[in-house]
Design a protein around this motif. Structure first.
Motif, PDB file in Angstrom:
ATOM      1  N   THR A  50       3.737  -9.975   5.402  1.00  0.00           N
ATOM      2  CA  THR A  50       3.631  -9.382   6.744  1.00  0.00           C
ATOM      3  C   THR A  50       4.141 -10.356   7.803  1.00  0.00           C
ATOM      4  O   THR A  50       4.999 -10.004   8.629  1.00  0.00           O
ATOM      5  N   GLU A  70       1.019 -21.445   8.959  1.00  0.00           N
ATOM      6  CA  GLU A  70       0.375 -21.048   7.702  1.00  0.00           C
ATOM      7  C   GLU A  70      -0.621 -22.130   7.300  1.00  0.00           C
ATOM      8  O   GLU A  70      -0.298 -23.321   7.328  1.00  0.00           O
ATOM      9  N   SER A  79       0.393 -12.813  -1.178  1.00  0.00           N
ATOM     10  CA  SER A  79       1.817 -12.537  -1.379  1.00  0.00           C
ATOM     11  C   SER A  79       2.442 -13.307  -2.532  1.00  0.00           C
ATOM     12  O   SER A  79       3.550 -12.988  -2.947  1.00  0.00           O
ATOM     13  N   PHE A  85       3.724  -5.017  -8.505  1.00  0.00           N
ATOM     14  CA  PHE A  85       3.996  -3.572  -8.631  1.00  0.00           C
ATOM     15  C   PHE A  85       4.602  -3.105  -7.300  1.00  0.00           C
ATOM     16  O   PHE A  85       3.891  -3.041  -6.290  1.00  0.00           O
ATOM     17  N   VAL A 221      -5.183 -22.410  11.718  1.00  0.00           N
ATOM     18  CA  VAL A 221      -5.678 -22.142  13.079  1.00  0.00           C
ATOM     19  C   VAL A 221      -7.195 -22.220  13.047  1.00  0.00           C
ATOM     20  O   VAL A 221      -7.858 -21.487  12.299  1.00  0.00           O
ATOM     21  N   ASN A 253      -4.449 -10.782   7.159  1.00  0.00           N
ATOM     22  CA  ASN A 253      -4.905  -9.722   6.263  1.00  0.00           C
ATOM     23  C   ASN A 253      -6.222 -10.048   5.557  1.00  0.00           C
ATOM     24  O   ASN A 253      -7.198 -10.375   6.226  1.00  0.00           O
ATOM     25  N   VAL A 392       2.807  -4.709  -1.508  1.00  0.00           N
ATOM     26  CA  VAL A 392       4.062  -5.348  -1.909  1.00  0.00           C
ATOM     27  C   VAL A 392       5.258  -4.644  -1.258  1.00  0.00           C
ATOM     28  O   VAL A 392       6.158  -5.301  -0.730  1.00  0.00           O
TER      29      VAL A 392
HETATM   30  C1  FAD Z   1      -4.499 -10.085  -7.693  1.00  0.00           C
HETATM   31  C2  FAD Z   1      -3.738  -9.207  -6.725  1.00  0.00           C
HETATM   32  C3  FAD Z   1      -2.838  -8.261  -7.220  1.00  0.00           C
HETATM   33  C4  FAD Z   1      -2.121  -7.442  -6.338  1.00  0.00           C
HETATM   34  N1  FAD Z   1      -1.178  -6.614  -6.856  1.00  0.00           N
HETATM   35  C5  FAD Z   1      -0.452  -5.832  -6.020  1.00  0.00           C
HETATM   36  C6  FAD Z   1       0.579  -5.023  -6.545  1.00  0.00           C
HETATM   37  O1  FAD Z   1       0.902  -5.080  -7.737  1.00  0.00           O
HETATM   38  N2  FAD Z   1       1.243  -4.188  -5.686  1.00  0.00           N
HETATM   39  C7  FAD Z   1       0.922  -4.136  -4.349  1.00  0.00           C
HETATM   40  O2  FAD Z   1       1.521  -3.342  -3.621  1.00  0.00           O
HETATM   41  N3  FAD Z   1      -0.008  -4.967  -3.811  1.00  0.00           N
HETATM   42  C8  FAD Z   1      -0.692  -5.820  -4.611  1.00  0.00           C
HETATM   43  N4  FAD Z   1      -1.607  -6.686  -4.084  1.00  0.00           N
HETATM   44  C9  FAD Z   1      -1.785  -6.732  -2.618  1.00  0.00           C
HETATM   45  C10 FAD Z   1      -0.618  -7.465  -1.924  1.00  0.00           C
HETATM   46  O3  FAD Z   1      -0.385  -8.701  -2.552  1.00  0.00           O
HETATM   47  C11 FAD Z   1      -0.978  -7.657  -0.443  1.00  0.00           C
HETATM   48  O4  FAD Z   1      -1.195  -6.392   0.153  1.00  0.00           O
HETATM   49  C12 FAD Z   1       0.115  -8.371   0.366  1.00  0.00           C
HETATM   50  O5  FAD Z   1       0.578  -9.517  -0.285  1.00  0.00           O
HETATM   51  C13 FAD Z   1      -0.440  -8.725   1.740  1.00  0.00           C
HETATM   52  O6  FAD Z   1       0.465  -9.597   2.386  1.00  0.00           O
HETATM   53  P1  FAD Z   1       0.081 -10.236   3.790  1.00  0.00           P
HETATM   54  O7  FAD Z   1       1.228 -11.040   4.228  1.00  0.00           O
HETATM   55  O8  FAD Z   1      -0.369  -9.173   4.727  1.00  0.00           O
HETATM   56  O9  FAD Z   1      -1.188 -11.149   3.491  1.00  0.00           O
HETATM   57  P2  FAD Z   1      -1.292 -12.495   2.639  1.00  0.00           P
HETATM   58  O10 FAD Z   1      -0.156 -12.639   1.707  1.00  0.00           O
HETATM   59  O11 FAD Z   1      -2.660 -12.523   2.040  1.00  0.00           O
HETATM   60  O12 FAD Z   1      -1.129 -13.660   3.715  1.00  0.00           O
HETATM   61  C14 FAD Z   1      -2.131 -14.017   4.641  1.00  0.00           C
HETATM   62  C15 FAD Z   1      -1.923 -15.495   4.965  1.00  0.00           C
HETATM   63  O13 FAD Z   1      -2.701 -15.838   6.123  1.00  0.00           O
HETATM   64  C16 FAD Z   1      -3.020 -17.207   6.003  1.00  0.00           C
HETATM   65  N5  FAD Z   1      -4.140 -17.527   6.915  1.00  0.00           N
HETATM   66  C17 FAD Z   1      -5.380 -16.990   6.921  1.00  0.00           C
HETATM   67  N6  FAD Z   1      -6.120 -17.538   7.894  1.00  0.00           N
HETATM   68  C18 FAD Z   1      -5.337 -18.463   8.518  1.00  0.00           C
HETATM   69  C19 FAD Z   1      -5.551 -19.371   9.588  1.00  0.00           C
HETATM   70  N7  FAD Z   1      -6.739 -19.445  10.228  1.00  0.00           N
HETATM   71  N8  FAD Z   1      -4.520 -20.167   9.970  1.00  0.00           N
HETATM   72  C20 FAD Z   1      -3.309 -20.098   9.362  1.00  0.00           C
HETATM   73  N9  FAD Z   1      -3.067 -19.253   8.322  1.00  0.00           N
HETATM   74  C21 FAD Z   1      -4.067 -18.448   7.907  1.00  0.00           C
HETATM   75  C22 FAD Z   1      -3.407 -17.348   4.537  1.00  0.00           C
HETATM   76  O14 FAD Z   1      -3.328 -18.693   4.105  1.00  0.00           O
HETATM   77  C23 FAD Z   1      -2.392 -16.429   3.851  1.00  0.00           C
HETATM   78  O15 FAD Z   1      -1.306 -17.131   3.304  1.00  0.00           O
HETATM   79  C24 FAD Z   1      -2.341  -7.535  -4.930  1.00  0.00           C
HETATM   80  C25 FAD Z   1      -3.231  -8.496  -4.438  1.00  0.00           C
HETATM   81  C26 FAD Z   1      -3.915  -9.328  -5.324  1.00  0.00           C
HETATM   82  C27 FAD Z   1      -4.870 -10.364  -4.794  1.00  0.00           C
END
Ligand code: FAD
Length: 451
Positions: A50, A70, A79, A85, A221, A253, A392
């Motif tokens: 995201t 980050e 991520s 998937f 943060v 997230n 994903v």
């Molecule tokens: C085991 C598992 C399997 C999954 N399998 C699938 C799948 O097969 N298909 C699918 O569609 N989805 C799947 N998902 C869900 C998918 O991975 C997530 O929906 C997606 O990666 C979310 O991305 P994001 O960037 O929103 O959040 P994230 O990738 O979780 O990133 C959030 C980031 O914020 C950072 N952060 C938090 N607080 C702070 C702070 N205070 N200061 C600085 N940084 C901070 C964290 O370190 C983190 O890196 C799965 C999830 C898991 C856990």
């Protein structure tokens, strides 16, 4: 393990997940920075799909000066921990829900939005020398018990209207593709594919860096003050120092700490999702389960299991994890998943003789009403969260959408973009409600396993 409901923030030096992806992938990483500039037009918190997509869009399309902060390494959250998937959709609601609640035009527009998410995913695939190690062949949603076949068929009849390429497999058909006592019928979605999530994350990060986004890692943060009036009203304190921003995008997230910003507190429930990866299966073992490395599989349980055969013959198997972060790495959760795997494929019972080769977990964000939102929770603050474990594909587009929102552009008139995430009633009791939910649906879902 970090727990968003108990700890102040993740990092700044937390180790990467002990995942199969980390052990078997050497992506090309862009340069990151250890130094924060004093100001930025936009600060993005969180370098997952995201946050990086939002940053890429802001820099590339709107020429904004963007800094991503980050807490740990790039993509430390979900991520780089997911199962890879890539499927059309997000949240837990299907087209029939959208059609009943908002009408046919909105349901069709949602289908188009999911296609736009796939198109953006394809861009990232093209930008990756390894093409994300895509395993093309589609996704099978299998009825895990005879009582779920009729409902799955009803879903198929509605779905085929929106995604005409889907097909129905009866028990004889599905047994040639998933030879399991828990496979009674299936819907095949041909567009879906398996990918390597770490390569995907690195592909987006390289594109963001090439568009002049500054990526600052190990910058947790820890404090956020708002001083209205000036050009940079948002004052963020991080483990690398302070930065002031005109606008902030919260892209944390399922990892969002309780205290990050009052406007998003209590609007998601972080849930641990866990994955194991076995040793490479022997040729005989692979034959016995009939599973092709080209197909992804998920079942009809409320607390779902999902699996795929990786290119090197290992089986990846996922499901729910512990409730609290402090229990996440306990061997009983790996054991439970392994036993579920063997109940799905009894011919693989030798896998019970040793612990799985890899086991890890991550925090997904559940929304109270089962679908994510891209919205503006406060002045100059924007967010996209609540994908309910299906991000994903959708996060690629949601990152772009939240950037557009931050730049004052109207978003498509879809339910994802029109209201804030609803607050959970009594947010302090979220974990108790989650345990009750797991207990009840765990019992119902167990019935076919213990037949
Ligand atoms: C085991 C598992 C399997 C999954 N399998 C699938 C799948 O097969 N298909 C699918 O569609 N989805 C799947 N998902 C869900 C998918 O991975 C997530 O929906 C997606 O990666 C979310 O991305 P994001 O960037 O929103 O959040 P994230 O990738 O979780 O990133 C959030 C980031 O914020 C950072 N952060 C938090 N607080 C702070 C702070 N205070 N200061 C600085 N940084 C901070 C964290 O370190 C983190 O890196 C799965 C999830 C898991 C856990």
């Amino acid at each position: 393990m970090y727990d968003p409901l108990y700890h102040v923030a993740p990092g700044p030096q937390a180790a990467p997940a002990p995942s199969y992806w980390h052990a078997h992938t050497q992506p090309l990483w862009p340069s990151t920075s250890a130094i924060l500039p004093a100001t930025a037009e936009v600060v993005v918190i969180g370098a997952g799909y995201t946050g990086l997509n939002a940053a890429l869009e802001l820099a590339e399309r709107y020429q904004q000066e963007v800094v991503v902060v980050e807490a740990n390494d790039l993509g430390w959250g979900c991520s780089t921990r997911n199962a890879g998937f890539a499927m059309p959709g997000t949240g837990r609601l299907g087209y029939s829900h959208w059609q009943t609640k908002y009408g046919e035009a909105v349901a069709q527009a949602i289908q188009h939005e999911y296609q736009a998410a796939f198109a953006r995913l394809e861009r990232h695939q093209q930008a990756c020398p390894e093409q994300l190690q895509a395993q093309l062949g589609g996704y099978l949603k299998i009825a895990h018990h005879p009582r779920t076949v009729a409902e799955l068929y009803r879903q198929y009849e509605r779905l085929v209207h929106y995604e005409p390429a889907t097909s129905w497999l009866n028990q004889a058909d599905i047994q040639t593709r998933v030879r399991s006592p828990n496979a009674y019928a299936a819907i095949h979605y041909p567009q879906s594919f398996g990918l390597n999530p770490l390569l995907l994350l690195a592909s987006i990060a390289r594109q963001a860096a090439a568009a002049n986004v500054q990526l600052v890692t190990h910058a947790t943060v820890t404090d956020w003050q708002t001083m209205p009036g000036g050009a940079y009203p948002h004052h963020l304190q991080t483990s690398r120092g302070g930065i002031q921003a005109a606008k902030v995008i919260i892209a944390t997230n399922g990892y969002t700490p309780n205290q990050l910003h009052a406007s998003v507190h209590g609007r998601t429930l972080p849930i641990l999702s866990s994955v194991l990866v076995t040793r490479p299966l022997t040729a005989l073992e692979q034959q016995s389960i009939a599973l092709s490395p080209r197909e992804l599989v998920m079942d009809t349980r409320t607390l779902k299991y999902y699996f795929r055969l990786l290119p090197d013959g290992r089986l990846l198997f996922g499901g729910r994890g512990a409730v609290r972060g402090k229990d996440a790495e306990h061997s009983r959760y790996a054991d439970r998943l392994l036993r579920a795997l063997v109940a799905t494929f009894p011919t693989l019972q030798d896998l019970l003789l040793e612990p799985p080769a890899y086991f890890w977990s991550g925090w997904v964000a559940a929304a109270f009403d089962n679908y994510p939102r891209v919205y503006q929770p406060a002045d100059g603050v924007f967010t996209s969260m609540g994908y309910c474990g299906a991000g994903v594909t959708f996060a690629q587009l949601a990152g772009q959408r939240v950037a557009q929102l931050a730049m004052g552009e109207p978003l498509p008139a879809l339910p994802f973009y029109q209201t804030p995430l609803p607050r959970f009633p009594l947010p302090r009791l979220r974990r108790i409600a989650q345990r009750l939910y797991y207990g009840w649906y765990g019992l119902i879902d167990q019935i076919p396993l213990s037949r």
